[in-house]
Design an enzyme around this catalytic site. Structure first.
Site, PDB file in Angstrom:
ATOM      1  N   SER A 121       0.823  -1.212   0.000  1.00 47.61           N
ATOM      2  CA  SER A 121       0.000   0.000   0.000  1.00 47.61           C
ATOM      3  C   SER A 121       0.853   1.256   0.000  1.00 47.61           C
ATOM      4  O   SER A 121       0.332   2.360  -0.041  1.00 47.61           O
ATOM      5  CB  SER A 121      -0.904  -0.002   1.228  1.00 47.61           C
ATOM      6  OG  SER A 121      -0.144  -0.253   2.393  1.00 47.61           O
ATOM      7  N   HIS A 142      -2.632  -2.997  -6.022  1.00 45.33           N
ATOM      8  CA  HIS A 142      -2.999  -2.648  -4.648  1.00 45.33           C
ATOM      9  C   HIS A 142      -4.508  -2.676  -4.454  1.00 45.33           C
ATOM     10  O   HIS A 142      -5.219  -1.771  -4.868  1.00 45.33           O
ATOM     11  CB  HIS A 142      -2.429  -1.260  -4.278  1.00 45.33           C
ATOM     12  CG  HIS A 142      -2.851  -0.805  -2.914  1.00 45.33           C
ATOM     13  ND1 HIS A 142      -3.148   0.509  -2.630  1.00 45.33           N
ATOM     14  CD2 HIS A 142      -3.043  -1.497  -1.760  1.00 45.33           C
ATOM     15  CE1 HIS A 142      -3.509   0.599  -1.361  1.00 45.33           C
ATOM     16  NE2 HIS A 142      -3.452  -0.602  -0.816  1.00 45.33           N
ATOM     17  N   GLU A 154      -5.589   0.008  -7.217  1.00 45.91           N
ATOM     18  CA  GLU A 154      -4.547   0.879  -7.769  1.00 45.91           C
ATOM     19  C   GLU A 154      -3.509   0.015  -8.490  1.00 45.91           C
ATOM     20  O   GLU A 154      -3.003  -0.941  -7.908  1.00 45.91           O
ATOM     21  CB  GLU A 154      -3.827   1.655  -6.651  1.00 45.91           C
ATOM     22  CG  GLU A 154      -4.645   2.758  -6.038  1.00 45.91           C
ATOM     23  CD  GLU A 154      -3.882   3.514  -4.940  1.00 45.91           C
ATOM     24  OE1 GLU A 154      -3.935   4.750  -4.951  1.00 45.91           O
ATOM     25  OE2 GLU A 154      -3.263   2.874  -4.075  1.00 45.91           O
ATOM     26  N   ASN A 192      -3.608   6.234  -0.244  1.00 44.06           N
ATOM     27  CA  ASN A 192      -3.001   6.379   1.083  1.00 44.06           C
ATOM     28  C   ASN A 192      -2.216   7.671   1.252  1.00 44.06           C
ATOM     29  O   ASN A 192      -2.065   8.156   2.367  1.00 44.06           O
ATOM     30  CB  ASN A 192      -2.138   5.165   1.408  1.00 44.06           C
ATOM     31  CG  ASN A 192      -2.996   3.976   1.787  1.00 44.06           C
ATOM     32  OD1 ASN A 192      -4.091   4.144   2.316  1.00 44.06           O
ATOM     33  ND2 ASN A 192      -2.536   2.772   1.513  1.00 44.06           N
TER      34      ASN A 192
END
Length: 293
Positions: A121, A142, A154, A192
């Site tokens: 991540s 991800h 992602e 993130n």
């Protein structure tokens, strides 16, 4: 490179590995979950069975569909069982040294045209790829947690990732009925990089006494229309994971705005990691979660 993906190997029988296995099997892929611990594999298979059974109870799938998906999933504590896989996704803990050890173990058994992906991540795809024997067939895929529910994946290319690898990964994700977003290989990618500083700021708001746990979460749920408050979300993600992503951002971008809140560090040092350990910003050991501050 073979053009059709049929078999998916997953390294790591934790929460993410379980979810990726479940959605892959439902899309018709043959899945093998590899983990060093036979106990974790069995627990993962039981979790997937339970999740699918709930879907049947909620009339979201038939019992035949549940059985068909389960028949496609196997688990193994022998790394050699990954040898026939077309795509192997590493879903281990967010620790670069652990991931590098896994690649050293897994790469020698993979067939030459197999794609290796990581569910990291936050870590550099280019740097992780350099620890493998196939940087051109390596990339970031991800998934968001919980995998069966979250629609986004992602995709992140490293500097060496070939176009054919990217296309295959994109086709695979689309076949799971997920939406792809493409991120460049910068620390923490898109989701993130935006989400974790917000959570970190919520922890600073608590640390500085601006509001209580309850006040902060209520404010963001009702004031910003977030489905769950940032501290509740931090507990769900795992405070150790939150801290490691903030450290990656802080080190990777050298900007003081990403400094992890000292209170987050203290909670992780106490072993209060959130929901998975029974305590974080909330205490989960009773009937209902109670704020710990």
């Amino acid at each position: 490179m073979s053009t059709v993906l049929k078999t998916i190997g997953i390294v790591g029988a934790g929460q993410m590995g379980c979810g990726i296995a479940q959605v892959s099997a439902l899309a018709g892929y043959k899945v093998n979950i590899y983990d060093l611990s036979q106990e974790r594999i069995e627990s993962a298979l039981a979790t997937i069975n339970g999740n699918l059974a709930r879907q049947v109870s909620a009339a979201k799938m038939t019992d035949d569909e549940r059985k068909a998906a389960l028949s496609l999933i196997s688990g193994s504590a022998d790394v050699n069982d990954l040898a026939p896989m077309d795509l192997v996704i590493e879903a281990a803990t967010e620790d670069e040294s652990v991931k590098r050890k896994i690649y050293t173990l897994v790469c020698p058994v993979l067939k030459p045209d197999a794609i290796l992906a990581t569910n990291t991540s936050s870590l550099s795809i280019t740097r992780l790829a350099s620890a493998t024997d196939r940087p051109e067939r390596f990339m970031g895929i991800h998934f968001m947690n919980p995998v069966p529910v979250m629609k986004l994946v992602e995709l992140v290319r490293g500097i060496a990732t070939e176009e054919a690898t990217f296309k295959m990964a994109r086709d695979y994700v689309s076949s799971l009925d997920k939406t792809v977003t493409v991120a460049e290989d910068f620390p923490a990618f898109i989701v993130n990089r935006i989400l974790l500083p917000m959570i970190n700021e919520a922890i600073y708001t608590l640390y500085e006494g601006v509001g209580t746990v309850d006040a902060i979460d209520t404010a963001m749920k009702l004031g910003a229309n977030h489905p769950m408050g940032p501290l509740q979300l931090a507990d769900f993600i795992g405070l150790d994971t939150c801290l490691s992503i903030m450290q990656v951002l802080h080190e990777g971008l050298s900007d003081s705005k990403y400094r992890p809140c000292p209170l987050l560090v203290k909670y992780v040092e106490a072993g209060w990691l959130g929901r998975k350990s029974g305590r974080g910003f909330y205490d989960y050991r009773g009937e209902v979660p109670v704020p710990t501050r």
